[in-house]
Design an enzyme around this catalytic site. Structure first.
Site, PDB file in Angstrom:
ATOM      1  CB  THR A 193     -10.471   4.350  -0.933  1.00 30.62           C
ATOM      2  OG1 THR A 193      -9.993   4.716   0.369  1.00 30.62           O
ATOM      3  CG2 THR A 193      -9.695   3.156  -1.445  1.00 30.62           C
TER       4      THR A 193
ATOM      5  CG  HIS B 264      -1.940  -1.040   1.277  1.00 26.04           C
ATOM      6  ND1 HIS B 264      -3.213  -0.882   0.803  1.00 26.04           N
ATOM      7  CD2 HIS B 264      -1.859  -2.303   1.730  1.00 26.04           C
ATOM      8  CE1 HIS B 264      -3.887  -2.012   0.990  1.00 26.04           C
ATOM      9  NE2 HIS B 264      -3.075  -2.887   1.548  1.00 26.04           N
TER      10      HIS B 264
ATOM     11  CE  LYS C  21     -14.419   5.159   1.096  1.00 23.89           C
ATOM     12  NZ  LYS C  21     -13.544   5.241   2.297  1.00 23.89           N
TER      13      LYS C  21
ATOM     14  CE  LYS D 177      -7.336  13.553   0.800  1.00 23.76           C
ATOM     15  NZ  LYS D 177      -7.403  12.377  -0.031  1.00 23.76           N
ATOM     16  NE  ARG D 178      -4.094   9.654  10.436  1.00 21.66           N
ATOM     17  CZ  ARG D 178      -3.634   8.704  11.240  1.00 21.66           C
ATOM     18  NH1 ARG D 178      -4.337   7.592  11.415  1.00 21.66           N
ATOM     19  NH2 ARG D 178      -2.504   8.861  11.878  1.00 21.66           N
TER      20      ARG D 178
ATOM     21  CE  LYS E 211      -3.104  10.559   3.393  1.00 24.22           C
ATOM     22  NZ  LYS E 211      -3.731   9.678   2.374  1.00 24.22           N
TER      23      LYS E 211
END
Ligand code: 26Q
Length: 799
Positions: free
Chosen positions: A647, A349, A651, A539-540, A545
């Protein structure tokens, strides 16, 4: 008697006989428990039927080993998949209760950090929905992911006590218990050995049913809890050492106490390795025991069991399976190695080098002496194959299961790779980068093993359950086929340019936004205009990110609005949410900055409703279920090459948000399906990022060359958003000038320009709605049913 009446009667009956209360004494939690117990009877019937069916057909089973399962709540999932939501609503109503309020009483099962744990939960649901016999194996953490509180803008971590009121979904199975050893010594006997551990802890199974769509199958999530073999040493107790007598139980409790709240930067503590071995060993023992019981011969294990390792966290399972086959079942090493490789497969991952697990050799050997020997024996085989294949000494040293540079370490990814017939990445780009970077040498030695399985999400939780309004509208438009096959959402494309349908889509989104705005006002006190664009990044918190890129652009936009209030701005609400690993300093600073920016912007009458900023505290699965259906814009802006898949991106698109994003992870595959006209893609490609890094990129000159960015960086650095501590962000912003690994400066102008095209599209309401519909219509492929079907066919060989 009609069924509603029957359910109502059952609830009252279990309230009395299981919860031990009557209707007058019952507290809200008692009603929640009673509702679950009543529903559970149906779940159990289907569960037992599923298990019996697998036994009778002697089918192959899938075993998903994961240190994380980020499940969230189960009540709505179970009701909805059994088609009992309406009945439950009516039954509770006749008892004077509101289903939505009862649902709120269920704590989130947050046994995971983020994407990897949530993927495991989606996969469990899809396995059951596709009628594939499967067990999930993990740890029953007493404290899952920490609860996040925001104090004066800073993250504070609090323990999450999800089991405080008991857990009506779980079933303890004391008869399914296994000894798990640590330390001690090994007595050799040819290839075989006897391991005499210094310490033995008992793993006990706790099972949770996982209900598939339309109740077709109910599978088992088996989480291990720990007991001392000898819970209290009575001799010590009687001799007066009361605490010492309980020490063994305390050591056992510690193992299952808490989820490691890190994602991406592994904490190298001994307890983590002990957790990994504890659950891997118990799971492998359970699998081998079940196989021996039903099929007799352990040699046929690969025909009846497929074991999937969710990242390297369970990779010690490779050595544990070898140990059981060789030492306990007297299988020769070479044959055991063949059985192991045919049974096990591994999912990677992450490519982040700091996230690749390795353990100090000395620690590994002290804790798992027999496994250390087996790792060496496996390594001998792998290195021989590498020499025979003519690999260079450098390649051979990178393939080795033992890292000899500096302090000697055991490489868990190499162990997982060597012990698996399949190694998969989670999106097409990620899989290509695996071949080119971290696994290049292993790939050249074993070129048939690496394959791609692009992630997916369950459309039951992430469309039907979280967005009933949209689900209802889609059913009216295209019928019910998409409920069983998400790719049938494609039929919606025929309605994309139907203006009346667009308005109904918009009305659904607006209603979801009104609900969310109310909820966020309750949580944070900020008032939000549901007609503004809801622009969401949840998100985290991680530097790659790039929540900071979003914040820099927010600050730049704030400056622009203040300078030119007369322009036709598209009103926006910037919504942020996510947890930072407790030791991750810069991630915590990002949270503080988001809160500082929010305080200043929201209190500035000059911008009014044109811009609002919200940091949602304690982002979790249940909040995601409220936020995602209400999002207009989805922020997926990681540095290209760094987000394995994502992911959340799937969504949001499934719920009709448009994406602003980089060419990273699964964004690329979403683009292929949704089309460039319906997405806002910007920034460097993965190749360009790596070329720029190699060419010696100078962020300072880029920042100084972009007036908007320079102004944003300078205003943050000089304390405009932190007047109480003007130098709070100064060093951080200064650092960005000299080193910018995540390429914020390089991508800023492109990102800001993409945001202005977002504004343009937003003002063209008809065009926006058409894009939203085309997103929904084209992302059915990202159902985890599709992903799991591919695993089943191409990796597990199950029907
Ligand atoms: C390892 C050792 C010690 C302590 C913690 C860890 C640890 C824990 C969790 C390391 C990594 C994680 C989580 C990783 C993760 O969530 N990865 C995400 O996986 C998703 C599902 O495939 C992808 O969509 C995301 O892109 C990826 O970041």
């Amino acid at each position: 008697m009609d069924t509603r009446h029957a359910l109502e009667q059952r609830i009252v009956k279990v309230l009395r006989h299981r919860v031990g209360k009557n209707e007058r004494a019952a507290k809200p939690h008692d009603w929640y428990n009673a509702a679950v117990y009543a529903l559970r009877d149906d779940v159990i019937d289907a569960w037992i039927a599923s298990t019996t069916r697998t036994h009778d057909t002697k089918g192959k089973r899938v075993y998903y080993l994961s240190l994380e399962f980020l499940i969230g709540r189960l009540l709505r999932d179970a009701m909805s998949n059994l088609d009992l939501t309406g009945e439950m609503e009516e039954a509770l109503a006749s008892l004077g209760l509101d289903l939505a309020a009862v649902e709120e009483l269920e704590p989130d099962a947050a046994l995971g950090n983020g994407g990897l744990g949530r993927l495991a939960a989606c996969f469990m649901e899809s396995l059951a929905s596709l009628d594939i016999p499967a067990y999930g194996y993990g740890i029953r953490y007493v404290n899952g992911m920490f609860r996040q509180r925001i104090d004066d803008g800073w993250q504070v971590e609090l323990p999450e006590t999800w089991l405080a009121h008991g857990n009506p979904w779980e079933f303890e199975r004391p008869e399914s218990a296994y000894p798990v050893g640590f330390g001690g010594e090994v007595v050799a006997d040819g290839e075989r050995a006897t391991w005499n551990p210094a310490e033995v802890i008992e793993a006990v199974a706790v099972d949770t049913p996982v209900v598939g769509w339309r109740g077709k199958r109910v599978n088992t999530l088996r989480l291990w809890t720990a007991n001392a073999l000898d819970p209290i040493k009575l001799d010590e107790f009687n001799a007066g050492d009361h605490l010492g007598a309980l020490a063994g139980q305390l050591r056992a409790d510690t193992l299952v106490r808490v989820l490691y709240p890190a994602d991406g930067s592994p904490a190298g503590q001994e307890l983590r390795l002990r957790q990994e071995f504890f659950f891997s060993s118990a799971s492998i023992q359970d699998i081998v025991r079940r196989h021996a019981q039903y099929h007799g011969d352990v040699r046929t294990l690969p025909d009846k069991a497929a074991i999937q390792l969710n990242d390297t966290h369970p990779s010690v399972a490779v050595a544990e399976l070898m140990r059981l086959l060789i030492d306990e079942h007297a299988i020769p090493f070479a044959e055991a190695w063949d059985i192991t490789k045919r049974t096990i497969s591994y999912t990677n991952h992450t490519l982040l080098p700091e996230a690749l697990e390795s353990w100090p050799h000395a620690l590994f050997e002290r804790l798992l002496p027999r496994h250390m020997q087996i790792v060496y024996a496996i390594n001998a085989v792998v290195l021989r194959e590498a020499r025979e294949a003519g690999l260079t000494p450098e390649a051979i040293s990178s393939i080795s299961l033992i890292d000899e540079h500096g302090e000697r370490r055991v490489r868990m990814a190499n162990l997982a790779f060597a012990g698996s017939h399949s190694i998969n990445g989670v999106a097409a780009l990620h899989t290509e980068l695996m071949k080119q970077t971290v696994f290049a040498d292993l790939h050249s030695l074993y070129p048939d093993r690496i394959n791609n399985k692009t992630n997916g999400v369950t459309p039951r939780r992430w469309l039907q359950q979280c967005n009933p309004r949209l689900t209802g509208l889609i059913r009216e438009a295209i019928g019910d086929g998409f409920l069983d096959d998400a790719e049938q959402l494609e039929a919606l494309a025929d309605h994309a340019d139907d203006a009346a349908f667009g308005e109904r889509i918009d009305a659904v989104k607006r209603a979801n936004k009104v609900d969310l705005a109310q909820h966020l006002t309750d949580l944070t006190g900020v008032q939000l205009d549901p007609d503004a664009m809801f622009d969401v990044q949840v998100k985290r918190i991680h530097e790659y990110k790039r929540q900071l890129l979003n914040l820099l652009e927010t600050v730049a936009l704030y400056d622009q609005i203040r300078s030119h209030p007369e322009r036709d701005w598209a009103p926006r609400v910037k919504i942020f949410g996510g947890k930072a690993a407790s030791s991750y300093h810069n991630a915590k600073l990002i949270i503080k900055l988001a809160n500082d920016v929010a305080r200043r912007v929201n209190g500035d009458p000059a911008v009014g409703d044109l811009l609002k900023v919200v940091f949602v505290p304690n982002y979790n699965v249940s909040l995601a279920e409220r936020i995602i259906p209400a999002a207009d814009l989805s922020e997926q802006i990681s540095t290209a090459g760094m987000e394995a898949s994502g992911t959340g991106n799937m969504k949001f698109a499934l719920n009709g948000a448009l994406t602003i994003g980089t060419l990273d992870g699964a964004n690329i595959e979403i683009l292929e399906r949704v089309g460039a006209d319906n997405m806002f893609i910007f920034g460097l490609t993965a190749e360009e990022v790596s070329a720029k890094r190699n060419a010696g990129y100078d962020p300072r000159s880029v920042i100084e060359g972009s007036s908007e960015l320079a102004q944003a960086v300078h205003s943050i650095a000089s304390g405009v958003f932190s007047p109480d501590d003007p130098s709070r962000f100064a060093d951080w912003m200064g650092g960005l000038m000299s080193s910018d690994w995540f390429m914020l400066a390089a991508d800023f102008d492109a990102y800001a320009a993409a945001q202005r095209s977002v504004d343009d599209r937003w003002r063209d309401r008809r065009a926006w709605r058409e894009s939203a519909i085309r997103n929904i219509a084209n992302v059915g492929w990202f159902s985890s049913d599709r992903t799991i079907s591919e695993y089943a066919r191409e990796i597990w060989n199950v029907a």
